[in-house]
Scaffold this motif. Structure first.
Motif, PDB file in Angstrom:
ATOM      1  N   PRO A   7      84.962 100.319 -38.301  1.00 31.95           N
ATOM      2  CA  PRO A   7      85.696 101.581 -38.436  1.00 31.95           C
ATOM      3  C   PRO A   7      86.521 102.051 -37.304  1.00 31.95           C
ATOM      4  CG  PRO A   7      83.312 101.675 -38.211  1.00 31.95           C
ATOM      5  CD  PRO A   7      83.932 100.341 -38.464  1.00 31.95           C
ATOM      6  N   LEU A   8      87.447 102.749 -37.472  1.00 35.15           N
ATOM      7  CA  LEU A   8      88.359 103.238 -36.198  1.00 35.15           C
ATOM      8  C   LEU A   8      87.446 104.170 -35.461  1.00 35.15           C
ATOM      9  CD1 LEU A   8      91.862 103.785 -37.604  1.00 35.15           C
ATOM     10  CD2 LEU A   8      91.340 101.978 -35.883  1.00 35.15           C
ATOM     11  N   LEU A   9      86.855 105.065 -36.241  1.00 37.28           N
ATOM     12  CA  LEU A   9      85.938 105.960 -35.632  1.00 37.28           C
ATOM     13  C   LEU A   9      84.626 106.253 -36.416  1.00 37.28           C
ATOM     14  CD1 LEU A   9      85.787 108.468 -33.596  1.00 37.28           C
ATOM     15  CD2 LEU A   9      86.751 110.056 -35.501  1.00 37.28           C
ATOM     16  N   GLU A  10      83.519 106.302 -35.716  1.00 39.39           N
ATOM     17  CA  GLU A  10      82.688 106.499 -36.250  1.00 39.39           C
ATOM     18  C   GLU A  10      81.535 107.789 -35.529  1.00 39.39           C
ATOM     19  OE1 GLU A  10      78.324 103.850 -37.825  1.00 39.39           O
ATOM     20  OE2 GLU A  10      79.804 102.995 -36.414  1.00 39.39           O
ATOM     21  N   ALA A  11      80.925 108.560 -36.426  1.00 46.59           N
ATOM     22  CA  ALA A  11      79.941 109.616 -35.531  1.00 46.59           C
ATOM     23  C   ALA A  11      78.623 109.533 -36.058  1.00 46.59           C
ATOM     24  CB  ALA A  11      80.495 110.967 -36.290  1.00 46.59           C
ATOM     25  N   ARG A  12      77.747 109.051 -35.275  1.00 46.45           N
ATOM     26  CA  ARG A  12      76.183 108.846 -35.560  1.00 46.45           C
ATOM     27  C   ARG A  12      75.383 110.029 -35.038  1.00 46.45           C
ATOM     28  NH1 ARG A  12      75.843 102.710 -32.989  1.00 46.45           N
ATOM     29  NH2 ARG A  12      77.564 101.613 -34.527  1.00 46.45           N
ATOM     30  N   ALA A  13      75.008 111.050 -35.988  1.00 45.32           N
ATOM     31  CA  ALA A  13      74.192 112.041 -35.823  1.00 45.32           C
ATOM     32  C   ALA A  13      74.867 112.910 -34.659  1.00 45.32           C
ATOM     33  CB  ALA A  13      72.725 111.483 -35.097  1.00 45.32           C
ATOM     34  N   LEU A  14      75.874 113.322 -34.944  1.00 38.08           N
ATOM     35  CA  LEU A  14      76.863 113.952 -33.947  1.00 38.08           C
ATOM     36  C   LEU A  14      76.397 115.500 -34.023  1.00 38.08           C
ATOM     37  CD1 LEU A  14      79.053 113.806 -31.764  1.00 38.08           C
ATOM     38  CD2 LEU A  14      80.623 114.379 -33.794  1.00 38.08           C
ATOM     39  N   ARG A  15      76.283 116.172 -33.043  1.00 33.97           N
ATOM     40  CA  ARG A  15      76.042 117.556 -33.090  1.00 33.97           C
ATOM     41  C   ARG A  15      76.490 118.312 -31.727  1.00 33.97           C
ATOM     42  NH1 ARG A  15      70.216 119.289 -32.609  1.00 33.97           N
ATOM     43  NH2 ARG A  15      70.602 120.819 -33.891  1.00 33.97           N
ATOM     44  N   PHE A  16      77.001 119.444 -32.069  1.00 31.85           N
ATOM     45  CA  PHE A  16      77.534 120.196 -30.855  1.00 31.85           C
ATOM     46  C   PHE A  16      76.782 121.433 -30.780  1.00 31.85           C
ATOM     47  CE2 PHE A  16      80.221 123.288 -28.712  1.00 31.85           C
ATOM     48  CZ  PHE A  16      80.716 122.561 -27.714  1.00 31.85           C
ATOM     49  N   LEU A  17      76.207 121.767 -29.598  1.00 30.90           N
ATOM     50  CA  LEU A  17      75.373 122.750 -29.197  1.00 30.90           C
ATOM     51  C   LEU A  17      76.140 123.847 -28.286  1.00 30.90           C
ATOM     52  CD1 LEU A  17      72.646 120.467 -28.340  1.00 30.90           C
ATOM     53  CD2 LEU A  17      72.353 122.268 -30.134  1.00 30.90           C
ATOM     54  N   ARG A  18      76.193 124.952 -28.635  1.00 25.42           N
ATOM     55  CA  ARG A  18      76.775 126.124 -27.777  1.00 25.42           C
ATOM     56  C   ARG A  18      75.438 127.046 -27.098  1.00 25.42           C
ATOM     57  NH1 ARG A  18      80.966 127.974 -30.396  1.00 25.42           N
ATOM     58  NH2 ARG A  18      82.174 126.617 -29.231  1.00 25.42           N
ATOM     59  N   GLN A  19      75.250 127.070 -25.987  1.00 26.26           N
ATOM     60  CA  GLN A  19      73.907 127.755 -25.421  1.00 26.26           C
ATOM     61  C   GLN A  19      72.613 127.556 -26.286  1.00 26.26           C
ATOM     62  OE1 GLN A  19      75.214 131.813 -25.686  1.00 26.26           O
ATOM     63  NE2 GLN A  19      76.392 131.854 -23.609  1.00 26.26           N
ATOM     64  N   ASP A  20      72.537 126.025 -26.375  1.00 26.10           N
ATOM     65  CA  ASP A  20      71.353 125.745 -26.916  1.00 26.10           C
ATOM     66  C   ASP A  20      71.117 125.962 -28.663  1.00 26.10           C
ATOM     67  OD1 ASP A  20      70.680 124.393 -24.654  1.00 26.10           O
ATOM     68  OD2 ASP A  20      69.622 126.279 -23.895  1.00 26.10           O
ATOM     69  N   PRO A  22      72.822 125.478 -32.450  1.00 25.70           N
ATOM     70  CA  PRO A  22      73.494 124.443 -33.070  1.00 25.70           C
ATOM     71  C   PRO A  22      74.898 125.042 -33.680  1.00 25.70           C
ATOM     72  CG  PRO A  22      71.865 124.658 -34.291  1.00 25.70           C
ATOM     73  CD  PRO A  22      71.543 125.578 -33.114  1.00 25.70           C
ATOM     74  N   VAL A  23      76.128 124.289 -33.497  1.00 25.80           N
ATOM     75  CA  VAL A  23      77.479 124.882 -33.870  1.00 25.80           C
ATOM     76  C   VAL A  23      77.624 123.876 -35.272  1.00 25.80           C
ATOM     77  CG1 VAL A  23      79.932 125.278 -33.782  1.00 25.80           C
ATOM     78  CG2 VAL A  23      78.260 125.528 -31.749  1.00 25.80           C
ATOM     79  N   PHE A  24      77.516 122.685 -35.225  1.00 25.49           N
ATOM     80  CA  PHE A  24      77.444 121.869 -36.377  1.00 25.49           C
ATOM     81  C   PHE A  24      76.290 120.513 -36.232  1.00 25.49           C
ATOM     82  CE2 PHE A  24      80.969 119.989 -33.885  1.00 25.49           C
ATOM     83  CZ  PHE A  24      80.573 118.745 -33.785  1.00 25.49           C
ATOM     84  N   GLY A  25      76.092 120.123 -36.974  1.00 25.43           N
ATOM     85  CA  GLY A  25      75.491 118.649 -37.091  1.00 25.43           C
ATOM     86  C   GLY A  25      74.023 118.732 -37.610  1.00 25.43           C
ATOM     87  N   PRO A  26      73.287 117.491 -37.729  1.00 24.14           N
ATOM     88  CA  PRO A  26      73.983 116.264 -37.328  1.00 24.14           C
ATOM     89  C   PRO A  26      75.101 115.600 -38.326  1.00 24.14           C
ATOM     90  CG  PRO A  26      71.972 115.952 -38.114  1.00 24.14           C
ATOM     91  CD  PRO A  26      72.110 117.641 -37.954  1.00 24.14           C
ATOM     92  N   LEU A  27      76.114 115.186 -38.013  1.00 24.19           N
ATOM     93  CA  LEU A  27      77.146 114.521 -38.938  1.00 24.19           C
ATOM     94  C   LEU A  27      77.246 112.872 -38.814  1.00 24.19           C
ATOM     95  CD1 LEU A  27      80.253 116.669 -38.135  1.00 24.19           C
ATOM     96  CD2 LEU A  27      79.084 116.667 -40.085  1.00 24.19           C
ATOM     97  N   HIS A  28      77.265 112.525 -39.863  1.00 28.50           N
ATOM     98  CA  HIS A  28      77.509 110.897 -39.782  1.00 28.50           C
ATOM     99  C   HIS A  28      78.556 110.603 -40.774  1.00 28.50           C
ATOM    100  CE1 HIS A  28      73.082 111.137 -38.710  1.00 28.50           C
ATOM    101  NE2 HIS A  28      72.983 112.095 -39.849  1.00 28.50           N
ATOM    102  N   PHE A  29      79.640 109.917 -40.251  1.00 32.59           N
ATOM    103  CA  PHE A  29      80.732 109.615 -41.076  1.00 32.59           C
ATOM    104  C   PHE A  29      81.361 108.168 -40.323  1.00 32.59           C
ATOM    105  CE2 PHE A  29      82.590 112.883 -38.074  1.00 32.59           C
ATOM    106  CZ  PHE A  29      83.687 112.120 -37.711  1.00 32.59           C
ATOM    107  N   GLN A  30      82.240 107.568 -41.157  1.00 34.31           N
ATOM    108  CA  GLN A  30      83.040 106.565 -40.561  1.00 34.31           C
ATOM    109  C   GLN A  30      84.519 106.644 -41.062  1.00 34.31           C
ATOM    110  OE1 GLN A  30      81.321 102.767 -41.988  1.00 34.31           O
ATOM    111  NE2 GLN A  30      79.838 102.766 -40.291  1.00 34.31           N
ATOM    112  N   LEU A  31      85.293 106.331 -40.567  1.00 35.60           N
ATOM    113  CA  LEU A  31      86.666 106.446 -40.693  1.00 35.60           C
ATOM    114  C   LEU A  31      87.468 105.341 -40.203  1.00 35.60           C
ATOM    115  CD1 LEU A  31      88.810 108.640 -42.041  1.00 35.60           C
ATOM    116  CD2 LEU A  31      89.612 108.814 -39.694  1.00 35.60           C
ATOM    117  N   HIS A  32      88.070 104.553 -41.354  1.00 37.75           N
ATOM    118  CA  HIS A  32      88.585 103.234 -41.426  1.00 37.75           C
ATOM    119  C   HIS A  32      90.188 103.262 -41.170  1.00 37.75           C
ATOM    120  CE1 HIS A  32      84.663 101.853 -42.624  1.00 37.75           C
ATOM    121  NE2 HIS A  32      84.968 100.769 -41.930  1.00 37.75           N
TER     122      HIS A  32
END
Length: 209
Positions: A7-20, A22-32
């Motif tokens: 894959p060009l891009l792969e996200a593995r259990a991707l999360r984003f936190l703001r002041q501890d 969660p804003v999103f996640g966990p995300l798992h995806f592949q983009l070829h």
């Protein structure tokens, strides 16, 4: 897995936190290569935050991002990933042509493409040398779209690319996406439904906090 099938891009259990929190996640995806992904979710679900993380404007909170099979290092994919967000990245006192010449100086040009050719392709013939600040919102968006045509990036990150465009502009975005995907590029797009893609069913990434 061979390099051609990575894959060009792969996200593995991707999360984003703001002041501890969660804003999103966990995300798992592949983009070829040759794939389009639609990022879907309600307002406030983190779609723009995800795009800014992928573009390197925000740090990964948790999880991993991989580019071509290796941990994503921004210097290693410099020029291969281009982000078009709500802020178009244009200098208002420069003309569309001057803005594109700066982009070409940083990242080069696609084969057979020049700033003038790209601006003509997006319908800005006659406005190439007007200061960007004097253009309409739709014309400024078209100037930013011309940058996608000009620079040889593989992955397009497009956050609401249809905003401020009329039906002709919306059709232009769809046409650019189809051409880019057909030529082996890839794209992630956030949208509220304007995508009309004829190159196969796009992947869908559902945002959730």
């Amino acid at each position: 897995m061979t390099a051609a099938h990575l894959p060009l891009l792969e996200a593995r259990a991707l999360r984003f936190l703001r002041q501890d929190e969660p804003v999103f996640g966990p995300l798992h995806f592949q983009l070829h290569a040759g794939e389009l992904a639609l990022v879907e979710g309600d307002n406030g679900s983190g779609k723009t935050t995800l795009m800014r993380v992928l573009a390197g404007l925000l740090h990964v909170g948790e999880g991993e991002l991989h580019w071509r099979g290796a941990p994503l290092e921004r210097h290693a994919c410099q020029g291969e990933i281009v982000f078009l967000g709500h802020q178009l990245g244009l200098k208002a006192d420069l003309s569309p042509r001057e803005n594109l010449c700066m982009a070409a100086g940083l990242h080069g040009c696609r084969d057979g493409m020049t700033p003038s050719t790209a601006l003509r392709e997006v319908g800005l013939l006659g406005y190439e040398d007007e200061p960007v600040r004097q253009l309409s919102a739709g014309q400024r968006k078209r100037a930013a779209l011309a940058r996608l045509l000009l620079v040889p990036a593989t992955l397009w990150l497009l956050d609401e690319p249809y905003a401020n465009l009329d039906r002709h502009g919306i059709a232009l975005v769809n046409r650019l996406l189809e051409t880019h995907i057909a030529s082996g590029g890839a794209a992630l797009v956030t949208s509220h439904g304007a995508v009309s893609f004829h190159g196969g069913e796009p992947q869908r990434i559902r945002m959730h906090a």
